[in-house]
Design a protein around this motif. Structure first.
Motif, PDB file in Angstrom:
ATOM      1  N   ARG A 261      15.070 -31.909  22.257  1.00 50.48           N
ATOM      2  CA  ARG A 261      14.582 -30.785  22.843  1.00 50.48           C
ATOM      3  C   ARG A 261      13.159 -31.184  23.328  1.00 50.48           C
ATOM      4  N   LYS A 262      12.895 -31.036  24.636  1.00 50.25           N
ATOM      5  CA  LYS A 262      11.453 -31.263  25.033  1.00 50.25           C
ATOM      6  C   LYS A 262      10.783 -29.792  24.581  1.00 50.25           C
ATOM      7  N   LYS A 263       9.340 -29.688  24.929  1.00 54.34           N
ATOM      8  CA  LYS A 263       8.775 -28.519  24.441  1.00 54.34           C
ATOM      9  C   LYS A 263       9.558 -27.172  24.970  1.00 54.34           C
ATOM     10  N   ARG A 264       9.822 -26.488  24.065  1.00 54.33           N
ATOM     11  CA  ARG A 264      10.447 -25.199  24.525  1.00 54.33           C
ATOM     12  C   ARG A 264       9.737 -24.585  25.877  1.00 54.33           C
ATOM     13  N   ALA A 265      10.619 -24.840  26.988  1.00 58.55           N
ATOM     14  CA  ALA A 265      10.520 -23.940  28.181  1.00 58.55           C
ATOM     15  C   ALA A 265      10.849 -22.620  28.261  1.00 58.55           C
ATOM     16  N   LYS A 266      10.083 -21.883  28.924  1.00 61.25           N
ATOM     17  CA  LYS A 266      10.743 -20.509  29.112  1.00 61.25           C
ATOM     18  C   LYS A 266      12.062 -20.607  29.794  1.00 61.25           C
ATOM     19  N   GLY A 267      12.846 -19.394  29.474  1.00 63.42           N
ATOM     20  CA  GLY A 267      14.242 -19.422  30.081  1.00 63.42           C
ATOM     21  C   GLY A 267      15.158 -20.049  28.955  1.00 63.42           C
ATOM     22  N   VAL A 268      16.548 -19.905  29.387  1.00 64.06           N
ATOM     23  CA  VAL A 268      17.653 -20.448  28.708  1.00 64.06           C
ATOM     24  C   VAL A 268      17.803 -22.024  28.913  1.00 64.06           C
ATOM     25  N   ASP A 269      17.663 -23.006  28.107  1.00 62.53           N
ATOM     26  CA  ASP A 269      17.864 -24.434  28.240  1.00 62.53           C
ATOM     27  C   ASP A 269      19.446 -24.941  28.414  1.00 62.53           C
ATOM     28  N   TYR A 270      20.153 -24.352  29.399  1.00 63.77           N
ATOM     29  CA  TYR A 270      21.511 -24.875  29.545  1.00 63.77           C
ATOM     30  C   TYR A 270      22.036 -26.341  29.226  1.00 63.77           C
ATOM     31  N   GLY A 271      20.982 -27.081  29.651  1.00 62.13           N
ATOM     32  CA  GLY A 271      21.400 -28.299  29.655  1.00 62.13           C
ATOM     33  C   GLY A 271      21.220 -28.855  28.109  1.00 62.13           C
ATOM     34  N   PHE A 272      20.302 -28.262  27.387  1.00 63.69           N
ATOM     35  CA  PHE A 272      20.023 -28.476  25.899  1.00 63.69           C
ATOM     36  C   PHE A 272      21.290 -28.183  25.338  1.00 63.69           C
TER      37      PHE A 272
ATOM     38  N   VAL B 195      21.739 -25.441  14.613  1.00 65.60           N
ATOM     39  CA  VAL B 195      22.075 -26.754  15.141  1.00 65.60           C
ATOM     40  C   VAL B 195      20.624 -26.747  16.255  1.00 65.60           C
ATOM     41  N   LEU B 196      20.721 -25.896  17.071  1.00 65.06           N
ATOM     42  CA  LEU B 196      19.691 -25.760  18.022  1.00 65.06           C
ATOM     43  C   LEU B 196      18.127 -25.467  17.750  1.00 65.06           C
ATOM     44  N   GLY B 197      18.142 -25.595  16.569  1.00 62.88           N
ATOM     45  CA  GLY B 197      16.499 -25.243  15.952  1.00 62.88           C
ATOM     46  C   GLY B 197      16.059 -24.176  16.109  1.00 62.88           C
ATOM     47  N   HIS B 198      16.670 -23.041  16.328  1.00 63.03           N
ATOM     48  CA  HIS B 198      16.216 -21.809  16.708  1.00 63.03           C
ATOM     49  C   HIS B 198      15.239 -21.128  15.429  1.00 63.03           C
ATOM     50  N   LEU B 199      15.816 -21.505  14.290  1.00 61.36           N
ATOM     51  CA  LEU B 199      15.174 -20.858  13.203  1.00 61.36           C
ATOM     52  C   LEU B 199      14.207 -21.728  12.355  1.00 61.36           C
ATOM     53  N   SER B 200      13.281 -21.152  12.018  1.00 57.46           N
ATOM     54  CA  SER B 200      11.906 -21.990  11.494  1.00 57.46           C
ATOM     55  C   SER B 200      11.225 -21.038  10.063  1.00 57.46           C
ATOM     56  N   ASN B 201      10.317 -21.456   9.659  1.00 55.85           N
ATOM     57  CA  ASN B 201       9.578 -20.686   8.810  1.00 55.85           C
ATOM     58  C   ASN B 201       9.305 -19.368   9.165  1.00 55.85           C
TER      59      ASN B 201
ATOM     60  N   GLU C  79      12.652 -14.061  24.527  1.00 52.90           N
ATOM     61  CA  GLU C  79      13.060 -15.012  23.756  1.00 52.90           C
ATOM     62  C   GLU C  79      14.407 -14.874  23.044  1.00 52.90           C
ATOM     63  N   TYR C  80      14.595 -13.560  22.505  1.00 52.10           N
ATOM     64  CA  TYR C  80      15.698 -13.235  21.944  1.00 52.10           C
ATOM     65  C   TYR C  80      17.101 -13.712  22.854  1.00 52.10           C
ATOM     66  N   ASN C  81      16.937 -13.063  24.066  1.00 48.01           N
ATOM     67  CA  ASN C  81      17.960 -13.281  24.964  1.00 48.01           C
ATOM     68  C   ASN C  81      18.195 -14.608  25.305  1.00 48.01           C
ATOM     69  N   ASP C  82      17.048 -15.364  25.487  1.00 44.05           N
ATOM     70  CA  ASP C  82      17.279 -16.681  25.654  1.00 44.05           C
ATOM     71  C   ASP C  82      18.256 -17.604  24.540  1.00 44.05           C
ATOM     72  N   MET C  83      17.845 -17.338  23.313  1.00 41.66           N
ATOM     73  CA  MET C  83      18.477 -17.875  22.290  1.00 41.66           C
ATOM     74  C   MET C  83      19.937 -17.289  22.066  1.00 41.66           C
ATOM     75  N   GLU C  84      19.962 -16.136  22.252  1.00 38.59           N
ATOM     76  CA  GLU C  84      21.374 -15.550  22.134  1.00 38.59           C
ATOM     77  C   GLU C  84      22.355 -16.371  23.154  1.00 38.59           C
ATOM     78  N   GLN C  85      21.605 -16.655  24.261  1.00 37.21           N
ATOM     79  CA  GLN C  85      22.468 -17.368  25.508  1.00 37.21           C
ATOM     80  C   GLN C  85      22.906 -18.696  25.041  1.00 37.21           C
ATOM     81  N   GLU C  86      21.716 -19.194  24.518  1.00 35.97           N
ATOM     82  CA  GLU C  86      22.060 -20.901  24.135  1.00 35.97           C
ATOM     83  C   GLU C  86      23.026 -20.719  22.880  1.00 35.97           C
ATOM     84  N   ALA C  87      22.902 -19.982  22.086  1.00 38.10           N
ATOM     85  CA  ALA C  87      24.003 -20.234  21.050  1.00 38.10           C
ATOM     86  C   ALA C  87      25.359 -19.805  21.687  1.00 38.10           C
ATOM     87  N   HIS C  88      25.543 -18.850  22.638  1.00 35.22           N
ATOM     88  CA  HIS C  88      26.867 -18.491  23.262  1.00 35.22           C
ATOM     89  C   HIS C  88      27.358 -19.892  23.798  1.00 35.22           C
ATOM     90  N   ILE C  89      26.458 -20.521  24.958  1.00 34.37           N
ATOM     91  CA  ILE C  89      26.826 -21.815  25.490  1.00 34.37           C
ATOM     92  C   ILE C  89      27.316 -22.641  24.390  1.00 34.37           C
TER      93      ILE C  89
END
Ligand SMILES: [Zn+2]
Ligand SMILES: [Zn+2]
Ligand SMILES: [Zn+2]
Length: 326
Positions: free
Chosen positions: A7-18, A120-126, A140-150
């Motif tokens: 992943r490139k540096k986390r951009a704002k918004g849902v990263d569909y491609g990633f 797997v998508l690296g959403h969780l951290s310390n 941030e919450y909605n973006d990560m939820e969306q990515e997990a659903h994709i």
């Protein structure tokens, strides 16, 4: 995490491609090759391959462990959702908590992969030990939820495989992928979009389709029939007739018949223990006794499993097919 996609540096918004590409890499790296996906086994396989500690716990497990009642755990630990992934930095352990009583069952399967996606998508951290609203901004919450659903959608019903099968309706997707009606409806839309944008199809066609090669071909399967979907369409090949050892057959140094002495079949695989057409043991002495079905995928003309000797059923796309459809 060994993923081909960084992943490139986390951009704002849902990263569909990633999210999509990570799911496709995951299919290849961890050999997702059959539908419906065995989600619990998948989590184990991923944890083992990446040397991570990931535990799946049901609310019941957790209630037993903590002596806290079910409802409090649902309200205060998973916040009324179907599940939650939690990272514990102290022990470097991930837990996937699921409400095992969520209905229908397809929803639980989706939840397991959705929670795995956060790992797997690296959403969780310390600093973000779980994806819950109060730890994150709303976006941030909605973006990560969306990515997990994709991610979950691509793993549980890979678009290219569904397209290849020709299962375009929600009901067919539900049947083949073991999803809930709601999830199948949303996958139906995703596949419709794909059909309208064929350019996207090309790359993944070449990588994902070979992974599912066995699943896409007509084969036979050695399984207890009630473990397969669509029970009304069961078909078997007619066993070859056994004619009491009338053929003179050479015996190999391993004590194995060179061809089946009972039905004459000389197209058994080198490693076969049993004749795939009549089910006889291919060993001269100590004939092996068939045990419970072993799960092996066999050739489409087989009547018996050449590994364990049990009867086999015709299959394609993870379904048991009727003779007329073959
Ligand atoms: Zn989530
Ligand atoms: Zn035979
Ligand atoms: Zn078998």
């Amino acid at each position: 995490m060994p993923s081909k996609t960084k992943r490139k540096k986390r951009a704002k918004g849902v990263d569909y491609g990633f999210a999509t590409q990570t799911a496709r890499d995951f299919i290849q790296l961890y050999n997702v090759d059959w539908l419906p996906v065995d989600v619990f086994e998948l989590v184990d396989r991923y944890a083992e391959a990446t040397n991570q500690n990931i535990q799946i716990k049901t609310i019941e497990d957790l209630s037993f462990e903590t002596k806290i009642d079910r409802q409090s755990l649902i309200d205060d630990v998973i916040y009324g959702e179907d599940g939650l992934a939690i990272f514990d930095p102290d022990t470097n352990t991930y837990s996937i908590i699921i409400n095992e009583k969520a209905e229908p069952y397809g929803r639980i399967r989706w939840t397991v992969v959705h929670e795995l996606a956060h790992i797997v998508l690296g959403h969780l951290s310390n600093s973000k030990t779980s994806i819950v609203m109060w730890q994150l901004t709303e976006d941030e919450y909605n973006d990560m939820e969306q990515e997990a659903h994709i991610f979950a959608g691509e793993i549980l019903s890979p678009k290219f495989i569904i397209y290849r099968i020709g299962a375009h309706s929600s009901a067919e997707i539900q049947d083949i992928c073991g999803l809930s009606i709601a999830a199948s409806d949303s996958r139906e839309n995703a596949i419709f979009e794909l059909i309208n944008d064929k350019r996207k199809m090309h790359d993944s066609m070449l990588t994902i389709i070979p992974t599912f090669a066995q699943f896409l071909e007509f084969k036979t399967i050695c399984i207890e029939k009630d473990k397969m979907r669509i029970k009304s369409r069961i078909t078997q090949n007619t066993p070859a007739e056994k004619q009491l050892s009338i053929l003179k057959v050479n015996i190999t140094p391993e004590g194995k018949y060179e061809r089946c002495p009972y039905c004459g079949n000389n197209h058994n695989a080198d490693a076969a223990n049993f004749c795939k057409l009549c089910g006889s043991s291919l060993f001269e002495s100590q004939p092996l006794t068939p045990t419970t079905p072993c799960g092996k995928i066999g050739e489409k003309d087989a009547s018996f499993c050449d590994h364990c000797g049990n009867i086999v059923y015709k299959t394609r796309f993870g379904l048991l097919f009727d003779k007329d459809e073959l």
